[in-house]
Enzyme design. Structure first.
Site, PDB file in Angstrom:
ATOM      1  N   SER A 234     -84.949 -60.947   6.576  1.00 20.19           N
ATOM      2  CA  SER A 234     -84.235 -59.910   5.830  1.00 20.19           C
ATOM      3  C   SER A 234     -83.276 -59.101   6.690  1.00 20.19           C
ATOM      4  O   SER A 234     -82.325 -58.509   6.169  1.00 20.19           O
ATOM      5  CB  SER A 234     -85.240 -58.966   5.164  1.00 20.19           C
ATOM      6  OG  SER A 234     -86.070 -58.353   6.139  1.00 20.19           O
TER       7      SER A 234
ATOM      8  N   GLU B  69     -85.043 -41.672  -5.319  1.00 23.85           N
ATOM      9  CA  GLU B  69     -86.060 -40.877  -4.619  1.00 23.85           C
ATOM     10  C   GLU B  69     -85.821 -40.816  -3.111  1.00 23.85           C
ATOM     11  O   GLU B  69     -86.598 -40.193  -2.386  1.00 23.85           O
ATOM     12  CB  GLU B  69     -87.456 -41.458  -4.895  1.00 23.85           C
ATOM     13  CG  GLU B  69     -87.813 -41.577  -6.364  1.00 23.85           C
ATOM     14  CD  GLU B  69     -87.772 -40.229  -7.055  1.00 23.85           C
ATOM     15  OE1 GLU B  69     -88.237 -39.230  -6.452  1.00 23.85           O
ATOM     16  OE2 GLU B  69     -87.275 -40.171  -8.198  1.00 23.85           O
TER      17      GLU B  69
ATOM     18  N   HIS C 283     -84.758 -52.144   8.125  1.00 23.70           N
ATOM     19  CA  HIS C 283     -83.515 -52.660   7.556  1.00 23.70           C
ATOM     20  C   HIS C 283     -82.353 -51.681   7.749  1.00 23.70           C
ATOM     21  O   HIS C 283     -82.567 -50.512   8.066  1.00 23.70           O
ATOM     22  CB  HIS C 283     -83.737 -52.988   6.077  1.00 23.70           C
ATOM     23  CG  HIS C 283     -84.846 -53.962   5.869  1.00 23.70           C
ATOM     24  ND1 HIS C 283     -86.113 -53.576   5.449  1.00 23.70           N
ATOM     25  CD2 HIS C 283     -84.896 -55.303   6.075  1.00 23.70           C
ATOM     26  CE1 HIS C 283     -86.891 -54.651   5.392  1.00 23.70           C
ATOM     27  NE2 HIS C 283     -86.171 -55.708   5.765  1.00 23.70           N
TER      28      HIS C 283
END
Length: 279
Positions: free
Chosen positions: A49, A227, A234
Site C-alpha cells: 500500500s 472525523e 501511509h
C-alpha cells in the site's frame, strides 16, 4: 589478371546467403543494440500500500508509485501493480506476479518493495521470516524478471512515522531491510535503500515536520475523512512525492534505467502531480 565486371558480379552472387542474411539482420537491429541502454521502456512496481495507486475514495492518501512518473524522462512509463495489504508471499501466491512477467520486456525495470506486511507473522497468508521465506519469495521476483531480460531492483521498505521520547526517528522493520540488503548482495542485484533514506529524512524533519508527509488530517479537513485521520504508515501527496524522489535518486545513482533517464530530482514538485482515478 584484371577481373571483368561480369566476373565480379558472379563472385558476389556466389557469397553464402548467410552473410547476406547477417547484413540484413544488422540493418534491422534495434537502435539500442546489445549492451546499449534502451531509451524507452516501462518501470514495473510490485509492492504494498505504501507504493500502490489509490482511488478517489481513498484521497488524499497516495502511494509513492503515483508520483514516480514525474521523475522519469521521455519514453519511460510506470506500470504500478502494487496492492494494499500485500506481502512478498501473498502478492506472489495470489498470482499478481504472473501478469507482470507476461508484460515485462528486455530492458524494463521491476521495482520490488515488500516488508510492511511480511512482518505480520501471525497471518499465515502474508507473514514471512526475514532470512528464509522472505528471501525465498523475493528471489522469485528476481528470477522471473531476469529470465525475461528485464532488470530487477530491490527497494527496502519505506519507514513508518515512529519517534522515541527524545524525538528521534526509530526503525520499525526489524530484520527485513537487512535481509533484503543481504539478498541483493548475494544475487548481485541493484538495491535502493529507501528504508535508510526515509529514516534519515524523518529524523531530520522531526515529529512535527513529518505530519505533512504522512496521512494526518484534522476533522473536517477532507470529505473522505470527516472525523480526521492519524496514519503513521501511509502518505499524503507531498509524502508520496518525496518517497518517489528517494526511489528516483537511488535509481539514478545506479544508472538505471540509463544515464539521463531521471529528471527533476532537485526540483520543487507540486502535490497536484498526484491524481486519483475514479472507482
Amino acid at each position: 589478371m584484371p577481373v571483368s565486371r561480369r566476373h565480379a558480379a558472379a563472385a558476389l552472387a556466389a557469397l553464402p546467403l548467410t552473410l547476406a542474411a547477417a547484413g540484413a539482420a544488422q540493418a534491422a537491429a534495434p537502435a539500442h543494440g546489445p549492451g546499449r541502454p534502451r531509451r524507452e521502456g516501462t518501470v514495473f512496481i510490485a509492492g504494498d500500500s505504501t507504493a500502490a495507486h489509490k482511488t478517489a475514495a481513498a484521497a488524499p492518501e497516495a502511494g509513492w508509485g503515483m508520483a514516480l512518473p514525474v521523475f522519469l524522462g521521455h519514453g519511460w512509463t510506470v506500470a504500478n501493480h502494487a496492492v494494499n495489504g500485500r506481502s512478498s508471499k501473498s502478492f506472489h501466491d495470489e498470482g499478481r506476479l504472473a501478469p507482470i512477467l507476461e508484460a515485462i520486456r528486455p530492458g524494463d525495470l521491476l521495482l520490488v518493495q515488500f516488508g510492511h506486511n511480511d512482518e505480520k507473522t501471525g497471518d499465515p497468508a502474508r507473514g514471512t521470516d526475514p532470512y528464509t521465506t522472505y528471501q525465498a519469495y523475493l528471489r522469485r521476483y528476481l528470477d522471473g524478471a531476469r529470465a525475461r531480460g528485464a532488470r530487477p531492483v530491490l527497494i527496502t521498505p519505506v519507514e513508518r512515522r515512529r519517534f522515541d521520547a527524545d524525538g528521534r526517528a526509530r526503525p520499525t522493520h526489524g530484520e527485513y531491510p537487512e535481509a533484503m540488503r543481504a539478498l541483493a548482495a548475494a544475487e548481485d542485484v541493484p538495491l535502493v535503500d529507501v528504508q535508510a533514506a526515509s529514516l534519515a529524512e524523518w529524523d531530520r524533519l522531526g515529529p512535527g515536520g513529518t505530519l505533512e508527509v504522512f496521512l494526518h488530517l484534522a476533522p473536517g479537513e477532507h470529505p473522505n475523512h470527516p472525523e480526521g485521520k492519524q496514519d503513521n504508515t501511509h502518505f499524503r501527496p507531498h509524502g508520496a512525492v518525496e518517497v518517489a524522489r528517494m526511489v528516483a535518486r537511488g535509481l539514478k545513482e545506479r544508472r538505471l534505467p540509463h544515464p539521463g533517464a531521471l529528471r527533476r530530482l532537485d526540483d520543487a514538485v507540486p502535490e497536484s502531480v498526484v491524481t486519483w482515478p475514479a472507482g
